[in-house]
Design an enzyme around this catalytic site. Structure first.
Site, PDB file in Angstrom:
ATOM      1  N   ASP A  90       0.829  -1.209   0.000  1.00 30.98           N
ATOM      2  CA  ASP A  90       0.000   0.000   0.000  1.00 30.98           C
ATOM      3  C   ASP A  90       0.860   1.254   0.000  1.00 30.98           C
ATOM      4  O   ASP A  90       1.824   1.346   0.779  1.00 30.98           O
ATOM      5  CB  ASP A  90      -0.861   0.040   1.272  1.00 30.98           C
ATOM      6  CG  ASP A  90      -2.302  -0.335   1.018  1.00 30.98           C
ATOM      7  OD1 ASP A  90      -2.775  -0.190  -0.130  1.00 30.98           O
ATOM      8  OD2 ASP A  90      -2.962  -0.761   1.978  1.00 30.98           O
ATOM      9  N   LYS A 120      -0.417  -0.412  -4.251  1.00 28.46           N
ATOM     10  CA  LYS A 120      -1.870  -0.157  -4.251  1.00 28.46           C
ATOM     11  C   LYS A 120      -2.122   1.278  -3.823  1.00 28.46           C
ATOM     12  O   LYS A 120      -1.434   1.791  -2.943  1.00 28.46           O
ATOM     13  CB  LYS A 120      -2.596  -1.129  -3.318  1.00 28.46           C
ATOM     14  CG  LYS A 120      -4.106  -0.856  -3.218  1.00 28.46           C
ATOM     15  CD  LYS A 120      -4.887  -2.022  -2.647  1.00 28.46           C
ATOM     16  CE  LYS A 120      -4.923  -2.080  -1.142  1.00 28.46           C
ATOM     17  NZ  LYS A 120      -5.480  -0.907  -0.458  1.00 28.46           N
ATOM     18  N   GLU A 122      -5.390   4.307  -3.153  1.00 27.18           N
ATOM     19  CA  GLU A 122      -6.818   4.577  -2.995  1.00 27.18           C
ATOM     20  C   GLU A 122      -7.232   5.766  -3.853  1.00 27.18           C
ATOM     21  O   GLU A 122      -6.531   6.775  -3.887  1.00 27.18           O
ATOM     22  CB  GLU A 122      -7.134   4.888  -1.520  1.00 27.18           C
ATOM     23  CG  GLU A 122      -6.903   3.701  -0.603  1.00 27.18           C
ATOM     24  CD  GLU A 122      -7.244   3.983   0.859  1.00 27.18           C
ATOM     25  OE1 GLU A 122      -7.813   5.056   1.170  1.00 27.18           O
ATOM     26  OE2 GLU A 122      -6.934   3.114   1.696  1.00 27.18           O
ATOM     27  N   GLU A 189     -14.031  -1.952  -1.525  1.00 30.75           N
ATOM     28  CA  GLU A 189     -14.269  -2.181  -0.091  1.00 30.75           C
ATOM     29  C   GLU A 189     -15.643  -1.682   0.334  1.00 30.75           C
ATOM     30  O   GLU A 189     -16.037  -0.548   0.042  1.00 30.75           O
ATOM     31  CB  GLU A 189     -13.159  -1.460   0.718  1.00 30.75           C
ATOM     32  CG  GLU A 189     -13.317  -1.670   2.218  1.00 30.75           C
ATOM     33  CD  GLU A 189     -12.091  -1.276   3.039  1.00 30.75           C
ATOM     34  OE1 GLU A 189     -11.021  -0.983   2.442  1.00 30.75           O
ATOM     35  OE2 GLU A 189     -12.210  -1.273   4.280  1.00 30.75           O
TER      36      GLU A 189
HETATM   37  O1  KIV Z   1      -4.807  -1.877   4.198  1.00 29.82           O
HETATM   38  C1  KIV Z   1      -5.519  -2.873   3.998  1.00 29.82           C
HETATM   39  O2  KIV Z   1      -5.475  -3.869   4.738  1.00 29.82           O
HETATM   40  C2  KIV Z   1      -6.425  -2.835   2.864  1.00 29.82           C
HETATM   41  C3  KIV Z   1      -7.425  -3.952   2.771  1.00 29.82           C
HETATM   42  C4  KIV Z   1      -8.552  -3.678   3.684  1.00 29.82           C
HETATM   43  C5  KIV Z   1      -7.882  -4.163   1.374  1.00 29.82           C
HETATM   44  O3  KIV Z   1      -6.388  -1.949   2.084  1.00 29.82           O
END
Ligand code: KIV
Length: 271
Positions: A90, A120, A122, A189
């Protein structure tokens, strides 16, 4: 051995093939070497080094405080334990919103220092410039729409997103934008199951749900939640596969009793 376990390393290409042949994608979070190794050995397809580390590892109320250096630390620990799963890290809050130069620099640091396979991010239209710039450097990007925990202060609550038509339309158009830009998959989500199904049907790239119903291309859960390590969080979408909190406190309680009673260590447990 199932078909997915026979494949050596999971790549973004493998995930699109899985969607094509209707094989569901399994994804879980991990934040450290030992857990990542176990999750990988169990045969998971994708491991997400989620910024949920901010909550479950660091005890913060939200995902906002976690830093790029901290995500890189978790990412590095995870990739050392993984040989098969695709590892996605992330991008933390504040490292890509509004400044595509900072975004590419952050993504490059993640890829160089963690050896992960993808990042990843958002958001949709608002972050598309950063998404495109990262993709142009050859870094695979997974999108994340619906409930976006990095925007919790905008929502004010963790309720289901996109129940109203306007927000649902925006979500669909953001998903299409991310696909056109070149994202290899999108996490959805906490949205209505019918909307999850619609997005999965309309897009060619895999759609991975967390609280987005069963008609998407795969599922993701936070490891600590599904193992029952985290007792405080029980949304409807969460299935607990174990009660590790009880197992751990039980084992620790027995150890304490053994120490206090002098039962530990015994003859064989000393030099
Ligand atoms: O940070 C995380 O764990 C997520 C998941 C909820 C998809 O983004």
């Amino acid at each position: 051995m199932s078909v997915h376990k026979a494949i050596r390393k999971v790549t973004t290409h493998v995930l699109s093939e899985m969607k094509l042949r209707g094989e569901k994608i399994s994804m879980l979070t991990a934040y450290d070497y030992s857990m990542a190794k176990l999750v990988d050995q169990a045969g998971i397809d994708v491991i997400l080094v989620g910024d949920s580390a901010s909550n479950v590892m660091a005890g913060n109320q939200t995902t906002l405080p976690i830093t790029l250096d901290q995500m890189i630390y978790h990412g590095k620990s995870v990739t050392k334990g993984v040989s098969r799963a695709l590892v996605v890290v992330d991008m933390p809050f504040g490292t890509y919103q509004g400044n595509s130069l900072e975004a590419i620099q952050s993504a490059i640091r993640i890829m160089k220092e963690t050896h992960a396979d993808a990042v990843k991010m958002e958001g949709g239209k608002e972050v598309i410039e950063s998404v495109s710039r990262i993709l142009s450097a050859g870094i695979p990007v997974m999108g994340h729409l619906g409930l976006m925990p990095q925007s919790i202060h905008k929502y004010g609550t963790y309720v289901v997103r996109a129940k109203e038509e306007e927000e649902a339309k925006k979500l669909i158009s953001d998903a299409k934008l991310l696909e056109e830009a070149g994202c290899f998959a999108i996490v959805l989500e906490k949205i209505p199951a019918t909307l999850g199904e619609k997005v999965a049907n309309e897009l060619k790239i895999p759609i991975i749900g967390i609280g987005a119903g069963g008609d998407v291309d795969g599922q993701v859960l936070v490891l600590h939640d599904m193992l029952g390590l985290n007792q405080e969080f029980s949304p409807r979408f969460l299935r607990r596969y174990h009660n590790l909190a009880a197992e751990i406190t039980g084992a620790v309680g027995t150890y304490i009793n053994n120490v206090k009673s002098g039962d530990f260590p015994n003859e064989k447990e000393q030099y």
